[in-house]
Design a protein around this motif. Sequence first.
Motif, PDB file in Angstrom:
ATOM      1  N   SER A 104       0.832  -1.189   0.000  1.00 35.92           N
ATOM      2  CA  SER A 104       0.000   0.000   0.000  1.00 35.92           C
ATOM      3  C   SER A 104       0.866   1.238   0.000  1.00 35.92           C
ATOM      4  N   ARG A 105       0.256   2.346  -0.309  1.00 36.58           N
ATOM      5  CA  ARG A 105       0.971   3.602  -0.405  1.00 36.58           C
ATOM      6  C   ARG A 105       1.103   4.236   0.978  1.00 36.58           C
ATOM      7  N   LEU A 106       1.798   5.310   1.004  1.00 36.07           N
ATOM      8  CA  LEU A 106       1.983   6.049   2.247  1.00 36.07           C
ATOM      9  C   LEU A 106       0.681   6.259   2.991  1.00 36.07           C
ATOM     10  N   ARG A 107       0.672   5.917   4.264  1.00 35.75           N
ATOM     11  CA  ARG A 107      -0.479   6.222   5.118  1.00 35.75           C
ATOM     12  C   ARG A 107       0.051   6.723   6.451  1.00 35.75           C
ATOM     13  N   PRO A 108       0.333   8.027   6.556  1.00 36.57           N
ATOM     14  CA  PRO A 108       0.840   8.549   7.815  1.00 36.57           C
ATOM     15  C   PRO A 108      -0.206   8.365   8.908  1.00 36.57           C
ATOM     16  N   ARG A 109       0.212   7.933  10.075  1.00 37.37           N
ATOM     17  CA  ARG A 109      -0.733   7.799  11.162  1.00 37.37           C
ATOM     18  C   ARG A 109      -0.006   7.929  12.495  1.00 37.37           C
ATOM     19  N   ALA A 110      -0.748   8.316  13.506  1.00 38.56           N
ATOM     20  CA  ALA A 110      -0.142   8.556  14.805  1.00 38.56           C
ATOM     21  C   ALA A 110       0.236   7.247  15.467  1.00 38.56           C
ATOM     22  N   ARG A 111       1.293   7.295  16.286  1.00 40.02           N
ATOM     23  CA  ARG A 111       1.643   6.144  17.087  1.00 40.02           C
ATOM     24  C   ARG A 111       1.884   6.633  18.516  1.00 40.02           C
ATOM     25  N   THR A 112       2.461   5.807  19.352  1.00 45.81           N
ATOM     26  CA  THR A 112       2.614   6.171  20.746  1.00 45.81           C
ATOM     27  C   THR A 112       3.429   7.437  20.902  1.00 45.81           C
ATOM     28  N   ARG A 113       3.251   8.116  22.039  1.00 41.41           N
ATOM     29  CA  ARG A 113       3.899   9.404  22.256  1.00 41.41           C
ATOM     30  C   ARG A 113       5.385   9.224  22.510  1.00 41.41           C
ATOM     31  N   ARG A 114       6.119   9.149  21.422  1.00 42.69           N
ATOM     32  CA  ARG A 114       7.566   9.121  21.496  1.00 42.69           C
ATOM     33  C   ARG A 114       8.056  10.336  20.746  1.00 42.69           C
ATOM     34  N   ASP A 115       9.054  11.004  21.281  1.00 37.35           N
ATOM     35  CA  ASP A 115       9.504  12.254  20.682  1.00 37.35           C
ATOM     36  C   ASP A 115      10.965  12.146  20.312  1.00 37.35           C
ATOM     37  N   VAL A 116      11.247  11.346  19.301  1.00 36.69           N
ATOM     38  CA  VAL A 116      12.612  11.163  18.860  1.00 36.69           C
ATOM     39  C   VAL A 116      12.840  12.000  17.622  1.00 36.69           C
ATOM     40  N   ALA A 117      13.799  12.926  17.689  1.00 35.02           N
ATOM     41  CA  ALA A 117      14.041  13.846  16.586  1.00 35.02           C
ATOM     42  C   ALA A 117      15.110  13.276  15.666  1.00 35.02           C
TER      43      ALA A 117
ATOM     44  N   VAL B  41       4.849  -0.265   7.979  1.00 38.77           N
ATOM     45  CA  VAL B  41       5.888  -1.146   7.449  1.00 38.77           C
ATOM     46  C   VAL B  41       5.370  -1.859   6.206  1.00 38.77           C
ATOM     47  N   GLY B  42       6.210  -1.935   5.188  1.00 37.62           N
ATOM     48  CA  GLY B  42       5.853  -2.646   3.977  1.00 37.62           C
ATOM     49  C   GLY B  42       5.233  -1.767   2.914  1.00 37.62           C
ATOM     50  N   SER B  43       4.930  -0.537   3.239  1.00 32.36           N
ATOM     51  CA  SER B  43       4.327   0.349   2.251  1.00 32.36           C
ATOM     52  C   SER B  43       5.404   1.014   1.408  1.00 32.36           C
ATOM     53  N   LYS B  44       4.967   1.580   0.307  1.00 32.94           N
ATOM     54  CA  LYS B  44       5.877   2.340  -0.540  1.00 32.94           C
ATOM     55  C   LYS B  44       6.445   3.506   0.246  1.00 32.94           C
ATOM     56  N   GLY B  45       5.586   4.140   1.030  1.00 38.54           N
ATOM     57  CA  GLY B  45       6.038   5.263   1.837  1.00 38.54           C
ATOM     58  C   GLY B  45       7.121   4.857   2.808  1.00 38.54           C
TER      59      GLY B  45
ATOM     60  N   ALA C 165      -8.148  11.238   0.332  1.00 39.80           N
ATOM     61  CA  ALA C 165      -8.392  11.883  -0.954  1.00 39.80           C
ATOM     62  C   ALA C 165      -7.227  12.798  -1.334  1.00 39.80           C
ATOM     63  N   THR C 166      -6.483  13.241  -0.328  1.00 41.53           N
ATOM     64  CA  THR C 166      -5.342  14.128  -0.563  1.00 41.53           C
ATOM     65  C   THR C 166      -4.036  13.361  -0.516  1.00 41.53           C
ATOM     66  N   PHE C 167      -3.867  12.531   0.517  1.00 40.34           N
ATOM     67  CA  PHE C 167      -2.696  11.666   0.656  1.00 40.34           C
ATOM     68  C   PHE C 167      -3.181  10.215   0.562  1.00 40.34           C
ATOM     69  N   PRO C 168      -3.367   9.693  -0.660  1.00 40.44           N
ATOM     70  CA  PRO C 168      -3.971   8.365  -0.838  1.00 40.44           C
ATOM     71  C   PRO C 168      -3.135   7.237  -0.248  1.00 40.44           C
ATOM     72  N   GLN C 169      -3.846   6.238   0.225  1.00 41.59           N
ATOM     73  CA  GLN C 169      -3.203   5.070   0.823  1.00 41.59           C
ATOM     74  C   GLN C 169      -3.182   3.872  -0.113  1.00 41.59           C
ATOM     75  N   ALA C 170      -4.301   3.616  -0.774  1.00 39.58           N
ATOM     76  CA  ALA C 170      -4.440   2.408  -1.581  1.00 39.58           C
ATOM     77  C   ALA C 170      -3.444   2.379  -2.730  1.00 39.58           C
ATOM     78  N   SER C 171      -2.883   1.207  -2.967  1.00 45.10           N
ATOM     79  CA  SER C 171      -1.948   1.034  -4.074  1.00 45.10           C
ATOM     80  C   SER C 171      -2.646   1.327  -5.389  1.00 45.10           C
ATOM     81  N   GLY C 172      -2.041   2.169  -6.188  1.00 46.78           N
ATOM     82  CA  GLY C 172      -2.612   2.520  -7.479  1.00 46.78           C
ATOM     83  C   GLY C 172      -3.540   3.717  -7.449  1.00 46.78           C
ATOM     84  N   ALA C 173      -3.915   4.160  -6.248  1.00 45.74           N
ATOM     85  CA  ALA C 173      -4.789   5.331  -6.142  1.00 45.74           C
ATOM     86  C   ALA C 173      -4.014   6.575  -6.553  1.00 45.74           C
ATOM     87  N   ALA C 174      -4.686   7.444  -7.285  1.00 45.52           N
ATOM     88  CA  ALA C 174      -4.019   8.629  -7.820  1.00 45.52           C
ATOM     89  C   ALA C 174      -3.989   9.768  -6.807  1.00 45.52           C
TER      90      ALA C 174
END
Length: 243
Positions: free
Chosen positions: A1-14, A38-42, A147-156
């Motif tokens: 799948s394509r990039l799908r940014p999402r929140a994870r636990t509160r870790r603040d590593v710069a 993990v495993g995505s193009k992103g 719709a702006t940052f698509p996740q599905a593989s092949g989505a435009a």
Amino acid sequence: SRLRPRARTRRDVARPGVMFWPSSSTQRTFRPKKNAPVGSKGAALKQHIDATLGSGNLREAVLLPPGEDLNEWLAVNTVDFYNAISMLYATLGEYCTDKNCPTMCAGPKYEYRWADGVKVKKPIECSAPRYVDYLLEWVESQVDDEATFPQASGAAFPKNFQSITSKIFSRLFRVYAHIYHSHFNQIVSLGAEAHLNTCFKHFIYFTGAFSLVKREELAPLGELVDGILGGVQIPGGSRGSGS
């Protein structure tokens, strides 16, 4: 799948070499770090970013990898720079307050008023922490919108995606401008000067490589930007700097 940014636990590593932990006073503006699964193009592109950053060559790190899609590259980096500025700003929670920074400014000549065209249609004057809170929420809402940052593989990606990312980067720059003009002494006291400079240099190299931020938008830090780029001209053009 394509990039799908999402929140994870509160870790603040710069960035490599520096670790920040937000204080209790940063809760309003701190955003949990977002990443690609993990495993995505992103995720693969993010690994490329980390590898090239680790080499210490920031100019190389911003270049589009051979054979990769420009929109994919812009999307992954948008999340990466969002994380960087969110975590960096979070360290200033006890300094950048409504009382200390009643307006979102970058020195005496530049003041920013917030408007997103949806929730806030008419630009409003607000404190710096409130402005940054609006800004980070605005960026996050777009990153989380498939719709702006698509996740599905092949989505435009939307046809205006590069314009969308340009607007995001132009506004993220304002946080750097405010930090340098209003909080650089605090950054030094925190021992984060080198980290700030590296993050900003990376930001300028990337936005310069893809013409994402117009020259007039960079004016509040013009001399610093010129020093980073070594005389390389940033494309001009007209873009309002008020909202």
